[in-house]
Write a protein that holds these residues in place. Structure first.
Motif, mmCIF file in Angstrom:
data_model
loop_
_atom_site.group_PDB
_atom_site.id
_atom_site.type_symbol
_atom_site.label_atom_id
_atom_site.label_comp_id
_atom_site.label_asym_id
_atom_site.label_seq_id
_atom_site.Cartn_x
_atom_site.Cartn_y
_atom_site.Cartn_z
ATOM 1 N N THR A 13 1.181 19.214 -11.519
ATOM 2 C CA THR A 13 2.251 19.032 -10.541
ATOM 3 C C THR A 13 3.492 18.441 -11.198
ATOM 4 O O THR A 13 4.615 18.884 -10.942
ATOM 5 N N VAL B 50 -1.977 15.139 -3.414
ATOM 6 C CA VAL B 50 -1.199 15.244 -4.649
ATOM 7 C C VAL B 50 0.264 15.267 -4.236
ATOM 8 O O VAL B 50 0.735 16.248 -3.648
ATOM 9 N N THR C 248 -1.790 25.159 -9.529
ATOM 10 C CA THR C 248 -3.109 24.526 -9.490
ATOM 11 C C THR C 248 -4.195 25.516 -9.914
ATOM 12 O O THR C 248 -4.061 26.724 -9.734
ATOM 13 N N ALA D 84 -8.253 14.954 -10.866
ATOM 14 C CA ALA D 84 -7.065 14.176 -10.507
ATOM 15 C C ALA D 84 -6.070 14.142 -11.663
ATOM 16 O O ALA D 84 -4.858 14.299 -11.465
ATOM 17 N N VAL E 114 -1.939 10.847 -7.045
ATOM 18 C CA VAL E 114 -3.093 11.666 -6.685
ATOM 19 C C VAL E 114 -4.174 10.769 -6.082
ATOM 20 O O VAL E 114 -4.476 9.700 -6.617
ATOM 21 N N GLY F 61 -2.526 16.049 -11.374
ATOM 22 C CA GLY F 61 -1.326 15.246 -11.546
ATOM 23 C C GLY F 61 -0.425 15.801 -12.636
ATOM 24 O O GLY F 61 0.797 15.910 -12.467
#
Length: 326
Positions: free
Chosen positions: A108, A314, A114, A101, A8, A105
């Motif tokens: 993902t 990302v 998100t 971040a 990220v 992270g």
């Protein structure tokens, strides 16, 4: 066998001024800001047999990681490494970008969708501004419409790409930090009401000068409006930070940049970082060289950066792929 890893890269931001710090319009704060291509917070996260968090601001990152795992119901240890960090408490949005971040992270890596604005609220970010979460998702220059209630983030009401030729001159003072945490809250509480007439003038400037100047790539119009907004907002916050600028050294360097022809002089958030705008990389270099020649750059970190017209990076990769790329 490969190991999934998510990398990220989150952008710093300038906070260029509040629209209505006192909330007399019915919506408090509101703000205008710009995403930057540097500095950045860069980290990587992967699954691991036990938790390990390393790098700048590791303790706070570990807290964010634990909070997000509880929220998502993830029962898994992780290794998180912060390779680069936006300077903390410098007015560049480091706290929000680190929190998002870590959250992005983890989401993902573990396959969750998100939720930048939601995660900002969950992790205690964006109490006054929606710009940090907005810039994590998209870049450019944005305006948020202020908070109407405490449980809803401010809406982004305008966004423009930043001209690719323009440059931002950052004036950082590494030995100094801006107000933050309980001191920041106390400073807001102690300040007098923000004049309604100045809120009206700032809103007029943003709508009729800042944004049109940006749309037409007119750096003089854009810069004049930002400088005026900064004078009004900085004057209001002067009792809490010791002047329009929190740092006399940064103030002097920014004054010299203005004398040399830079546009839109100001301070980002509580500082101490100051900023100025130039129409090109060559013009920015000339301005910085002239300022350094005056002997005012001692103990300062002066950088030339560009605006960033995209959000955070990302990316999912694998340890085997990364090793092969070297």
């Amino acid at each position: 066998m490969t190991e999934d890893v998510v990398n990220v890269s989150a952008p710093a931001r300038l906070h260029l001024g509040f629209l209505d710090p006192g909330g007399r319009s019915g919506r408090r704060f509101g703000g205008i800001g710009l995403a930057l291509d540097a500095p950045s917070t860069c980290l990587s996260i992967r699954r691991a047999g036990h938790d390990r968090v390393e790098g700048a601001d590791a303790e706070r990152a570990a807290e964010h990681l634990a909070a997000m795992r509880r929220h998502l119901g993830v029962d898994q240890a992780h290794e998180l490494t912060i390779e680069e960090a936006i300077p903390a408490h410098a007015g560049l949005g480091s706290g929000t970008q680190l929190a998002l971040a870590v959250a992005a992270g983890l989401r993902t890596l573990e396959g969750f969708p998100t939720d930048y604005a939601g995660d900002a609220a969950r992790l205690g970010r964006g109490n006054r501004s929606g710009l940090g979460a907005s810039f994590f998702g998209q870049g450019g220059l944005a305006v948020d419409g202020g908070k109407r209630t405490q449980d809803r983030p401010p809406p982004i009401i305008s966004r423009f790409p930043f001209p690719t030729d323009w440059r931002v001159i950052l004036v950082l003072e590494p030995a100094n930090v801006g107000l933050h945490g309980p001191d920041e809250i106390a400073a807001f509480d102690a300040l007098p009401p923000f004049p309604e007439s100045e809120t009206a003038e700032i809103c007029r400037l943003v709508l009729m000068q800042t944004l049109p100047g940006l749309a037409e790539a007119d750096i003089a119009a854009f810069g004049d409006s930002i400088a005026t907004i900064q004078e009004m907002v900085g004057g209001h916050f002067a009792p809490a930070q010791g002047g329009v600028f929190a740092s006399p050294r940064v103030a002097r360097a920014c004054s010299l940049l203005a004398e040399g022809g830079a546009h839109g002089i100001g301070q980002s958030s509580w500082g101490p970082t100051g900023f100025a705008f130039a129409a090109s990389a060559q013009e920015a270099e000339r301005l910085v060289d002239a300022t350094r020649a005056q002997g005012t750059a001692q103990d300062l970190d002066i950088r030339i950066v560009a605006g960033r017209n995209r959000g955070a990076g990302v990316e999912r990769a694998s340890r085997r792929q990364l090793a092969g790329a070297g």
